[in-house]
Design an enzyme around this catalytic site. Structure first.
Site, PDB file in Angstrom:
ATOM      1  N   TYR A   1     -10.714  -4.987  11.584  1.00 33.00           N
ATOM      2  CA  TYR A   1     -10.100  -4.363  12.755  1.00 33.00           C
ATOM      3  C   TYR A   1      -9.891  -5.383  13.874  1.00 33.00           C
ATOM      4  O   TYR A   1     -10.802  -5.622  14.683  1.00 33.00           O
ATOM      5  CB  TYR A   1     -10.970  -3.197  13.232  1.00 33.00           C
ATOM      6  CG  TYR A   1     -11.094  -2.111  12.196  1.00 33.00           C
ATOM      7  CD1 TYR A   1     -10.158  -1.088  12.122  1.00 33.00           C
ATOM      8  CD2 TYR A   1     -12.125  -2.133  11.257  1.00 33.00           C
ATOM      9  CE1 TYR A   1     -10.244  -0.106  11.144  1.00 33.00           C
ATOM     10  CE2 TYR A   1     -12.227  -1.157  10.275  1.00 33.00           C
ATOM     11  CZ  TYR A   1     -11.280  -0.150  10.229  1.00 33.00           C
ATOM     12  OH  TYR A   1     -11.368   0.818   9.250  1.00 33.00           O
TER      13      TYR A   1
ATOM     14  N   GLY B   1     -14.264   5.666   5.627  1.00 31.42           N
ATOM     15  CA  GLY B   1     -13.474   6.880   5.673  1.00 31.42           C
ATOM     16  C   GLY B   1     -13.689   7.668   6.960  1.00 31.42           C
ATOM     17  O   GLY B   1     -14.606   7.389   7.734  1.00 31.42           O
TER      18      GLY B   1
ATOM     19  N   GLU C   1       0.835  -1.201   0.000  1.00 29.46           N
ATOM     20  CA  GLU C   1       0.000   0.000   0.000  1.00 29.46           C
ATOM     21  C   GLU C   1       0.869   1.250   0.000  1.00 29.46           C
ATOM     22  O   GLU C   1       1.870   1.339   0.716  1.00 29.46           O
ATOM     23  CB  GLU C   1      -0.890  -0.002   1.238  1.00 29.46           C
ATOM     24  CG  GLU C   1      -1.853   1.182   1.310  1.00 29.46           C
ATOM     25  CD  GLU C   1      -2.862   1.018   2.408  1.00 29.46           C
ATOM     26  OE1 GLU C   1      -3.594  -0.004   2.374  1.00 29.46           O
ATOM     27  OE2 GLU C   1      -2.926   1.875   3.304  1.00 29.46           O
TER      28      GLU C   1
ATOM     29  N   ARG D   1     -21.462  -7.661   7.105  1.00 33.96           N
ATOM     30  CA  ARG D   1     -22.338  -6.927   6.182  1.00 33.96           C
ATOM     31  C   ARG D   1     -21.566  -6.487   4.938  1.00 33.96           C
ATOM     32  O   ARG D   1     -22.093  -6.540   3.818  1.00 33.96           O
ATOM     33  CB  ARG D   1     -22.941  -5.711   6.890  1.00 33.96           C
ATOM     34  CG  ARG D   1     -24.050  -6.052   7.869  1.00 33.96           C
ATOM     35  CD  ARG D   1     -24.869  -4.810   8.229  1.00 33.96           C
ATOM     36  NE  ARG D   1     -24.055  -3.802   8.901  1.00 33.96           N
ATOM     37  CZ  ARG D   1     -23.873  -3.749  10.211  1.00 33.96           C
ATOM     38  NH1 ARG D   1     -24.428  -4.651  10.997  1.00 33.96           N
ATOM     39  NH2 ARG D   1     -23.124  -2.793  10.750  1.00 33.96           N
TER      40      ARG D   1
ATOM     41  N   GLN E   1      -6.384  -3.705   9.862  1.00 35.34           N
ATOM     42  CA  GLN E   1      -5.581  -2.652  10.459  1.00 35.34           C
ATOM     43  C   GLN E   1      -4.301  -3.277  11.004  1.00 35.34           C
ATOM     44  O   GLN E   1      -4.262  -4.474  11.308  1.00 35.34           O
ATOM     45  CB  GLN E   1      -6.382  -2.003  11.595  1.00 35.34           C
ATOM     46  CG  GLN E   1      -5.715  -0.844  12.290  1.00 35.34           C
ATOM     47  CD  GLN E   1      -5.431   0.302  11.358  1.00 35.34           C
ATOM     48  OE1 GLN E   1      -4.350   0.356  10.772  1.00 35.34           O
ATOM     49  NE2 GLN E   1      -6.373   1.219  11.191  1.00 35.34           N
TER      50      GLN E   1
END
Length: 315
Positions: free
Chosen positions: A161, A123, A32, A180, A192
């Protein structure tokens, strides 16, 4: 002093063979990056991409600033990766401060540029304000995934997470939110960052118990700047163990030594994850290649293509 079974096993392995002798390089990785803000940063970014691309990553992703603040730079970087590297590009896309129509238009531009992979995220609101869906926008990441799938057959990654998102009241709520997103059409979760293999293993087990069978890829953060990692960890409620604080103490003025320590710590965590059956890793590079490259090398990963030699422009 009582010695645990796990400590004895680690000692036996250390005596039986070199530390990374049992790591066969049979894993896949992704990297990333952040969009560059200056010409100098752009040169550094492409040097990093040219260093890591020969390792054969399954994709290179580019982040998206809070509130879409890097939207144009993200698009330009992702489009160039898709055009010039031969490695699949993944574009981050968030729900913040944009209508559904605006987000759909951006996604359409990515599709037209040959980008087939989106990292779909809720976000964060600029300035650290509490999250609120934009009027006329996608209300959360699950809705964004569903909307993207209606537009095009994108491959979609979402966030996971291991230590709970700061806005989640508990792990059950957090895992329900992940489910979901996956049920809406996402292909995998990228987690994360964390600093203990057990943190990931407990999360993986809890996800399985919650009925989640999609791929969960651990996010690895090599520590380039310990102060920077501390700031990010505070924002996302990631625990920094005391032993890690002690390990990096006194290294602020010794960047080369800090880099060696950082690579060793991250590679050792990856080795333990590998021993627990993990064969995919997602590296948060901070646009610096050497740490991630060194870790991959220790894990047995080798270049699949020759690295490009950066073009030198005469003054």
């Amino acid at each position: 002093m009582t010695i645990s079974v796990s400590q004895l096993e680690e000692a036996r392995r250390a005596l039986d063979a070199p530390l990374y002798a049992d790591v066969a390089g049979d894993m896949t990785v992704s990297f990333e990056f952040s969009p560059p803000k200056t010409d100098k940063a752009e040169i550094a970014l492409w040097d990093s991409i040219e260093t890591l691309a020969p390792l054969g990553p399954r994709f290179l992703s580019v982040t998206y600033g809070a509130g879409g603040s890097t939207r144009d730079r993200t698009h330009a970087t992702v489009a160039r990766i898709a055009r010039d590297t031969g490695v699949p590009a993944a574009a981050h896309l968030t729900c913040v401060e944009a209508t559904r129509g605006e987000i759909d238009a951006i996604a359409g531009e990515y599709w037209d540029a040959g980008v087939r992979h989106i990292v779909a995220l809720r976000g964060d609101v600029p300035g650290g304000a509490p999250y609120a869906a934009h009027p006329g926008g996608y209300e959360n990441a699950a809705a964004l995934v569903e909307g993207l799938k209606r537009l095009h057959p994108f491959e979609i990654s979402v966030a996971g997470y291991p230590e709970c998102h700061p806005d989640s009241r508990d792990q059950a709520f957090d895992l329900d939110n992940l489910k979901r997103k996956l049920d809406a059409g996402a292909d995998r979760a990228l987690t994360q960052f964390f600093f203990s293999p057990d943190t990931f293993f407990r999360y993986r087990d809890a996800a399985a118990a919650a009925g989640i069978d999609a791929e969960i890829v651990p996010g690895i953060m090599p520590i380039g700047s310990f102060a920077g990692v501390q700031r990010m960890a505070a924002m996302c409620a990631t625990d920094i163990p005391g032993w890690l604080l002690r390990l990096f103490e006194g290294l602020d003025d010794h960047p080369a030594a800090r880099q060696l320590v950082a690579a060793t710590v991250a590679a050792e965590m990856c080795r333990k994850l590998y021993a627990g059956g993990v064969k995919q890793f997602h590296f948060y590079t901070m646009n610096k290649a050497e740490l991630s490259f060194a870790i991959c090398h220790l894990l047995g990963l080798r270049a699949k293509t020759a690295a490009k030699t950066p073009e030198v422009v005469a003054a």
